[in-house]
Design a protein around this motif. Structure first.
Motif, PDB file in Angstrom:
ATOM      1  N   ASN A 207       0.842  -1.197   0.000  1.00 24.26           N
ATOM      2  CA  ASN A 207       0.000   0.000   0.000  1.00 24.26           C
ATOM      3  C   ASN A 207       0.879   1.250   0.000  1.00 24.26           C
ATOM      4  O   ASN A 207       1.272   1.762   1.045  1.00 24.26           O
ATOM      5  CB  ASN A 207      -0.923  -0.002   1.218  1.00 24.26           C
ATOM      6  N   LYS A 208       1.185   1.740  -1.187  1.00 25.80           N
ATOM      7  CA  LYS A 208       2.039   2.917  -1.343  1.00 25.80           C
ATOM      8  C   LYS A 208       1.393   4.168  -0.735  1.00 25.80           C
ATOM      9  O   LYS A 208       2.087   5.008  -0.143  1.00 25.80           O
ATOM     10  CB  LYS A 208       2.305   3.132  -2.836  1.00 25.80           C
ATOM     11  N   GLU A 209       0.068   4.283  -0.841  1.00 21.44           N
ATOM     12  CA  GLU A 209      -0.628   5.466  -0.333  1.00 21.44           C
ATOM     13  C   GLU A 209      -0.497   5.573   1.182  1.00 21.44           C
ATOM     14  O   GLU A 209      -0.339   6.671   1.727  1.00 21.44           O
ATOM     15  CB  GLU A 209      -2.109   5.414  -0.727  1.00 21.44           C
ATOM     16  N   GLU A 210      -0.553   4.439   1.877  1.00 24.41           N
ATOM     17  CA  GLU A 210      -0.404   4.471   3.331  1.00 24.41           C
ATOM     18  C   GLU A 210       0.991   4.946   3.726  1.00 24.41           C
ATOM     19  O   GLU A 210       1.145   5.723   4.674  1.00 24.41           O
ATOM     20  CB  GLU A 210      -0.654   3.074   3.910  1.00 24.41           C
ATOM     21  N   LEU A 211       2.008   4.474   3.012  1.00 21.32           N
ATOM     22  CA  LEU A 211       3.374   4.904   3.287  1.00 21.32           C
ATOM     23  C   LEU A 211       3.510   6.414   3.100  1.00 21.32           C
ATOM     24  O   LEU A 211       4.087   7.104   3.945  1.00 21.32           O
ATOM     25  CB  LEU A 211       4.352   4.169   2.375  1.00 21.32           C
ATOM     26  N   GLU A 212       2.972   6.936   1.998  1.00 20.71           N
ATOM     27  CA  GLU A 212       3.047   8.369   1.736  1.00 20.71           C
ATOM     28  C   GLU A 212       2.317   9.172   2.802  1.00 20.71           C
ATOM     29  O   GLU A 212       2.783  10.227   3.234  1.00 20.71           O
ATOM     30  CB  GLU A 212       2.479   8.686   0.356  1.00 20.71           C
ATOM     31  N   MET A 213       1.181   8.666   3.243  1.00 20.35           N
ATOM     32  CA  MET A 213       0.437   9.374   4.282  1.00 20.35           C
ATOM     33  C   MET A 213       1.213   9.407   5.587  1.00 20.35           C
ATOM     34  O   MET A 213       1.217  10.422   6.305  1.00 20.35           O
ATOM     35  CB  MET A 213      -0.934   8.713   4.504  1.00 20.35           C
ATOM     36  N   LEU A 214       1.904   8.320   5.903  1.00 21.30           N
ATOM     37  CA  LEU A 214       2.716   8.283   7.115  1.00 21.30           C
ATOM     38  C   LEU A 214       3.809   9.348   7.047  1.00 21.30           C
ATOM     39  O   LEU A 214       4.039  10.073   8.022  1.00 21.30           O
ATOM     40  CB  LEU A 214       3.341   6.896   7.292  1.00 21.30           C
ATOM     41  N   VAL A 215       4.466   9.447   5.903  1.00 20.70           N
ATOM     42  CA  VAL A 215       5.518  10.456   5.755  1.00 20.70           C
ATOM     43  C   VAL A 215       4.927  11.856   5.897  1.00 20.70           C
ATOM     44  O   VAL A 215       5.523  12.737   6.526  1.00 20.70           O
ATOM     45  CB  VAL A 215       6.239  10.312   4.401  1.00 20.70           C
TER      46      VAL A 215
END
Length: 414
Positions: A207-215
């Motif tokens: 889940n790339k979107e979750e990683l980006e949201m975390l950043v």
């Protein structure tokens, strides 16, 4: 335009002929490759090293893809060593090679070679690899341009340069962009196509979107205490259907640190002389990358950005950096005071507070309070955003401007 990066060149020169593999690490695009070639390569040539005794391969280039096979790489390098003079082997992005550890250890058995490698992922220095090297690796951590390096080629005042640095960071190629839009587009492109994609592909993140949201969450709150459970709750506040667990966030944080995008600063109980495992603080390796995750909407948060820049400068200068806590008693209750940074290097320890401004007696007292409750005689410094003259209070606390701190090589020796 040439940025000499003399600090890191001296680090390499100091390690010449030490019998160890020189491992140059750091976030992608921070200048590792340029440091080795042409900066270090030109130094060697100026010292009389023949060009054909400097063997350089960029292992992330398509033209060199065949050398990702460890046997072919080993055979090729050995074929170029044809006499007993010293050879300097420079292998860029060595982590791309499968089983590179055995290749490097094999080179170490050749008496007349010096080995230099770069890597953009800290798994490159995992405990297994360190064990494999048996203490024969010597890491040189490279950061994006420091403000001193940035200002050396900037056309403008210190104040204008620092504002630019706070906004667009220190990735060397950012300086080549002529307009604000060009800088923003470059940084957004690096964010998406280099940093995030590299982490997703390397760690097989679904889940790339979750990683980006975390950043984005970390970027919007740099310098704040947090932990995976707290971050998981933030996800649930934003989306009640979120399935992001603290375990997944812990994994993602590890991936971000492995790729040198962020660093973790632990809390340290100054009086109890022990670490506090949670919560911690996270800082970005480059402010331009941090701001790109927020579409440059929060680049005006100067106090937080200034704190991050101070952290990076301390790390570049070789300090281990923790967040200090001091417990005091007020009446019948206890209270925790925070020291922004406890910087350690060998026997040297410095306590540092970051304050954007101190224009009132109340603000001065607030910033000094935690430092005055440290019961030792190590140096105590307050760094302020105003361009003031360096001075010392009667209680021994030093106050200096962010400009003096960043631009004077020996500013902490005051």
């Amino acid at each position: 335009m040439e940025i000499k990066r003399e600090f890191y060149l001296n680090e390499l020169v100091d390690r010449l002929d030490n019998g160890l593999i020189k491992i140059v690490t750091g976030i992608r695009r921070c200048g590792k490759s340029y440091l080795l070639d042409p900066i270090f390569k030109n130094y060697l040539i100026q010292q009389g090293v023949e060009r054909d005794h400097i063997i350089k391969l960029s292992l992330d280039e398509r033209a060199n893809s065949k050398y990702l096979d460890p046997d072919i790489l080993d055979q090729y390098i050995r074929s170029l060593i044809v006499d007993n003079k010293k050879y300097y082997i420079i292998l860029d992005e060595i982590q791309e090679v499968k089983d590179f550890e055995s290749v490097l250890i094999g080179f170490m058995h050749i008496n007349n070679v010096e080995i230099y490698v770069t890597g953009s992922n800290s798994k490159f220095l995992s405990s297994d690899i360190i064990t494999e090297f048996r203490g024969r690796g010597d890491e040189i951590r490279v950061y994006p341009l420091s403000f001193d390096e940035f200002y050396s080629v900037f056309d403008g005042s210190e104040e204008k340069a620092l504002n630019e640095y706070y906004t667009y960071g220190g990735l060397p190629l950012t300086l080549l962009a002529k307009t604000d839009n060009a800088k923003i587009n470059y940084l957004k492109n690096q964010r998406e196509n280099v940093y995030i994609n590299d982490i997703v592909e390397r760690n097989k993140i679904q889940n790339k979107e979750e990683l980006e949201m975390l950043v984005q969450i970390i970027a919007s709150d740099i310098g704040s205490l947090t932990n995976p459970l707290k971050l998981s709750n933030v996800f649930k506040e934003r989306d009640k259907k979120s399935t992001m667990t603290d375990k997944t966030i812990y994994k993602y944080l590890e991936c971000l640190q492995d790729d040198f995008m962020i660093e973790k600063a632990k809390r340290f109980d100054v009086r109890g002389k022990k670490f506090i495992e949670t919560p911690q603080k996270y800082y970005f390796s480059d402010m331009g990358i941090r701001n790109s995750f927020l579409d440059f909407r929060q680049s005006e948060e100067i106090s937080h950005i200034m704190e991050n820049v101070i952290y990076l400068e301390l790390r570049k200068r070789g300090y281990n950096v923790d967040v200090g806590t001091v417990e005091i008693r007020e009446g019948n209750s206890k209270k925790q005071l925070e020291i922004d940074f406890v910087a350690n290097k060998g026997n040297d320890k410095i306590y540092i507070q970051s304050a954007l401004e101190m224009k009132t007696p109340e603000k001065v007292a607030q910033e000094q309070k935690s430092l005055l409750n440290v019961n030792d005689f190590f140096k105590k410094i307050i760094i302020v955003g105003d361009n003031i003259k360096k001075s010392r209070y009667d209680n021994g606390i030093i106050i200096m401007s962010i400009y003096d701190f960043l631009l004077e090589k020996d500013s902490l020796k005051y």
